[in-house]
Scaffold this motif. Structure first.
Motif, PDB file in Angstrom:
ATOM      1  N   ILE A  11       0.880  -1.173   0.000  1.00 20.32           N
ATOM      2  CA  ILE A  11       0.000   0.000   0.000  1.00 20.32           C
ATOM      3  C   ILE A  11       0.915   1.220   0.000  1.00 20.32           C
ATOM      4  O   ILE A  11       1.420   1.628   1.057  1.00 20.32           O
ATOM      5  N   PRO A  12       1.181   1.810  -1.168  1.00 22.80           N
ATOM      6  CA  PRO A  12       2.133   2.932  -1.222  1.00 22.80           C
ATOM      7  C   PRO A  12       1.773   4.072  -0.274  1.00 22.80           C
ATOM      8  O   PRO A  12       2.674   4.673   0.331  1.00 22.80           O
ATOM      9  N   GLU A  13       0.488   4.362  -0.132  1.00 21.35           N
ATOM     10  CA  GLU A  13       0.081   5.454   0.758  1.00 21.35           C
ATOM     11  C   GLU A  13       0.418   5.129   2.211  1.00 21.35           C
ATOM     12  O   GLU A  13       0.816   6.013   2.987  1.00 21.35           O
TER      13      GLU A  13
ATOM     14  N   MET B 299      -6.743   6.862  12.692  1.00 21.36           N
ATOM     15  CA  MET B 299      -7.893   6.029  12.351  1.00 21.36           C
ATOM     16  C   MET B 299      -8.926   6.042  13.478  1.00 21.36           C
ATOM     17  O   MET B 299      -8.573   6.153  14.648  1.00 21.36           O
ATOM     18  N   ARG B 300     -10.186   5.925  13.088  1.00 26.42           N
ATOM     19  CA  ARG B 300     -11.278   5.904  14.061  1.00 26.42           C
ATOM     20  C   ARG B 300     -11.889   4.514  14.118  1.00 26.42           C
ATOM     21  O   ARG B 300     -12.181   3.909  13.083  1.00 26.42           O
TER      22      ARG B 300
ATOM     23  N   ALA C 246      -9.598   0.443   4.059  1.00 27.05           N
ATOM     24  CA  ALA C 246      -9.756   0.881   5.452  1.00 27.05           C
ATOM     25  C   ALA C 246      -8.815   2.045   5.746  1.00 27.05           C
ATOM     26  O   ALA C 246      -9.192   2.997   6.452  1.00 27.05           O
ATOM     27  N   PHE C 247      -7.588   1.996   5.218  1.00 26.00           N
ATOM     28  CA  PHE C 247      -6.643   3.086   5.458  1.00 26.00           C
ATOM     29  C   PHE C 247      -7.099   4.363   4.769  1.00 26.00           C
ATOM     30  O   PHE C 247      -7.012   5.457   5.347  1.00 26.00           O
ATOM     31  N   ALA C 248      -7.599   4.254   3.553  1.00 30.68           N
ATOM     32  CA  ALA C 248      -8.062   5.439   2.834  1.00 30.68           C
ATOM     33  C   ALA C 248      -9.218   6.113   3.569  1.00 30.68           C
ATOM     34  O   ALA C 248      -9.296   7.349   3.636  1.00 30.68           O
TER      35      ALA C 248
ATOM     36  N   ASP D 281      -8.778  -4.194  10.907  1.00 33.46           N
ATOM     37  CA  ASP D 281      -8.284  -3.184   9.969  1.00 33.46           C
ATOM     38  C   ASP D 281      -7.066  -2.458  10.531  1.00 33.46           C
ATOM     39  O   ASP D 281      -6.077  -2.257   9.821  1.00 33.46           O
ATOM     40  N   PHE D 282      -7.130  -2.057  11.809  1.00 33.50           N
ATOM     41  CA  PHE D 282      -5.981  -1.404  12.431  1.00 33.50           C
ATOM     42  C   PHE D 282      -4.742  -2.291  12.307  1.00 33.50           C
ATOM     43  O   PHE D 282      -3.653  -1.818  11.961  1.00 33.50           O
ATOM     44  N   ALA D 283      -4.909  -3.584  12.610  1.00 33.48           N
ATOM     45  CA  ALA D 283      -3.767  -4.495  12.593  1.00 33.48           C
ATOM     46  C   ALA D 283      -3.212  -4.661  11.182  1.00 33.48           C
ATOM     47  O   ALA D 283      -1.991  -4.578  10.962  1.00 33.48           O
ATOM     48  N   GLN D 284      -4.080  -4.897  10.199  1.00 26.88           N
ATOM     49  CA  GLN D 284      -3.584  -5.148   8.849  1.00 26.88           C
ATOM     50  C   GLN D 284      -3.004  -3.891   8.211  1.00 26.88           C
ATOM     51  O   GLN D 284      -2.029  -3.970   7.455  1.00 26.88           O
TER      52      GLN D 284
END
Length: 296
Positions: A128-130, A160-161, A176-178, A186-189
Motif C-alpha cells: 500500500i504505497p500510501e 484512524m477511528r 480501510a486506510f483510505a 483493519d488497524f492491525a492489517q
C-alpha cells in the motif's frame, strides 16, 4: 494473570445447509514463557461427522470438521482457563532499519518464526504505497526498529477511528486506510502494511482482550470481544514484540493469544465451505473473566 474464557459463535441459516466443511482456530494458544493453557474445550453443535485436530505451519492449534447431514444452525463453544504471564518491560536493543535489513538477510531457515514470511506481501495485505509513505513520515533519523513500531502504531491510532460499521471482514486494508475507519482487524492489517513498507517484518495475532466496564457499572455477560494486534520482528536481540494499534499500547497481560500468521487469512477463527442457498446470520459472545483470588 489467570483467566476463565468463554466464547460462543453461532451461525444460523435461512435454509438448511446440506453439508459443510470448516477450519477452526478458536482455542487459546500455549506459549512457553508467555501464556499457559491450563485447560481448553471446544464443543460443536450439532456434532460433526468428522473431526480432526492438527497444528498448522505457524504453530497454531486448529481443527477441521465435516458435516454430512442437513442443519440450519451451527454453534461453536470454547471454554478455557489460561494464565497470561506478565513480561518485564523490554529494553530497546533493536537495530536501526538499515541494520535490521541486514539481520533479516542473515537469518538462515524458513521455519514459522523466520522474518522472511512477514516482510513481503501476503494474501490479504499487499503493498500500500500510501501506507508506506505514511509510515516513512513517522520515522526519525537513526530510529530503532522498536521505536518505529511504537511510533507507527501510535500514529495510526491517532489517525484512524474505530468504527464497527465502516468495514467487513473482507474489506481490503488499503480501503480501510483510505477511509481512516475500521475495527481491530483493519488497524492491525494497516499497521502490518506500514511496517512491511519500511522494512520491518510484521504479522497478525488473533486473540481475546479483557475489557473493563465504566466505573460504577456492572460487567455485562458476553461483553468482551475477539481482538487482533500486530507482531513485529525487531532484530536478533529484541526478537518479536507485540503492539496493539487499536489501543495504542504494547501488548500486555490483558491480551490472550489464539493464533499467529501473516494476516487475517492465516488465523481466521472459522472458515468453511457450505452447500446452501439463502442468507445467514452470525452472533458472537465472549467472556474474559479474571479468576478470583488468583495473582494478577
Amino acid at each position: 494473570m489467570l483467566y476463565d474464557i468463554g466464547l460462543t459463535i453461532t451461525y444460523s441459516y435461512e435454509s438448511p445447509a446440506i453439508a459443510g466443511r470448516h477450519l477452526l482456530r478458536l482455542t487459546p494458544a500455549d506459549l512457553p514463557g508467555a501464556q499457559r493453557r491450563i485447560s481448553a474445550w471446544l464443543e460443536v453443535t450439532p456434532a460433526p461427522a468428522e473431526r480432526r485436530a492438527f497444528v498448522d505451519f505457524f504453530g497454531n492449534d486448529a481443527a477441521e470438521i465435516v458435516f454430512r447431514e442437513a442443519h440450519d444452525e451451527i454453534a461453536f463453544r470454547v471454554s478455557a482457563r489460561v494464565e497470561r504471564i506478565a513480561q518485564a518491560p523490554s529494553l530497546d536493543l533493536s537495530p536501526d532499519l538499515p541494520r535490521l535489513a541486514r539481520e533479516v538477510a542473515e537469518w538462515r531457515g524458513l521455519g514459522p518464526e523466520a522474518p522472511h514470511h512477514f516482510l513481503g506481501a501476503s494474501p490479504r495485505v499487499g503493498r500500500i504505497p500510501e501506507a508506506t509513505a505514511f509510515a516513512r513520515e513517522r520515522l526519525g533519523p537513526d530510529m530503532t526498529a522498536m521505536a518505529a513500531v511504537r511510533a507507527i502504531g501510535a500514529a495510526l491510532h491517532g489517525e484512524m477511528r474505530y468504527d464497527p460499521e465502516a468495514t467487513t471482514v473482507d474489506t481490503p486494508p488499503a480501503e480501510a486506510f483510505a477511509r481512516r475507519h475500521g475495527v481491530c482487524q483493519d488497524f492491525a492489517q494497516v499497521m502490518i502494511a506500514c511496517l512491511r513498507g519500511v522494512g520491518v517484518p510484521a504479522g497478525y495475532v488473533s486473540g481475546f482482550l479483557r475489557t473493563l466496564p465504566p466505573p460504577g457499572r456492572p460487567r455485562l455477560e458476553g461483553a468482551d470481544a475477539m481482538h487482533a494486534w500486530v507482531r513485529a520482528w525487531c532484530g536478533w536481540e529484541s526478537g518479536w514484540i507485540e503492539y496493539d494499534p487499536t489501543n495504542a499500547l504494547v501488548v500486555g497481560s490483558d491480551h490472550i493469544e489464539i493464533a499467529r500468521g501473516r494476516d487475517y487469512g492465516d488465523v481466521a477463527p472459522v472458515v468453511g465451505v457450505l452447500r446452501i442457498s439463502g442468507a445467514q446470520t452470525t452472533e458472537q459472545a465472549v467472556d474474559v473473566l479474571p479468576v478470583e483470588g488468583a495473582p494478577g
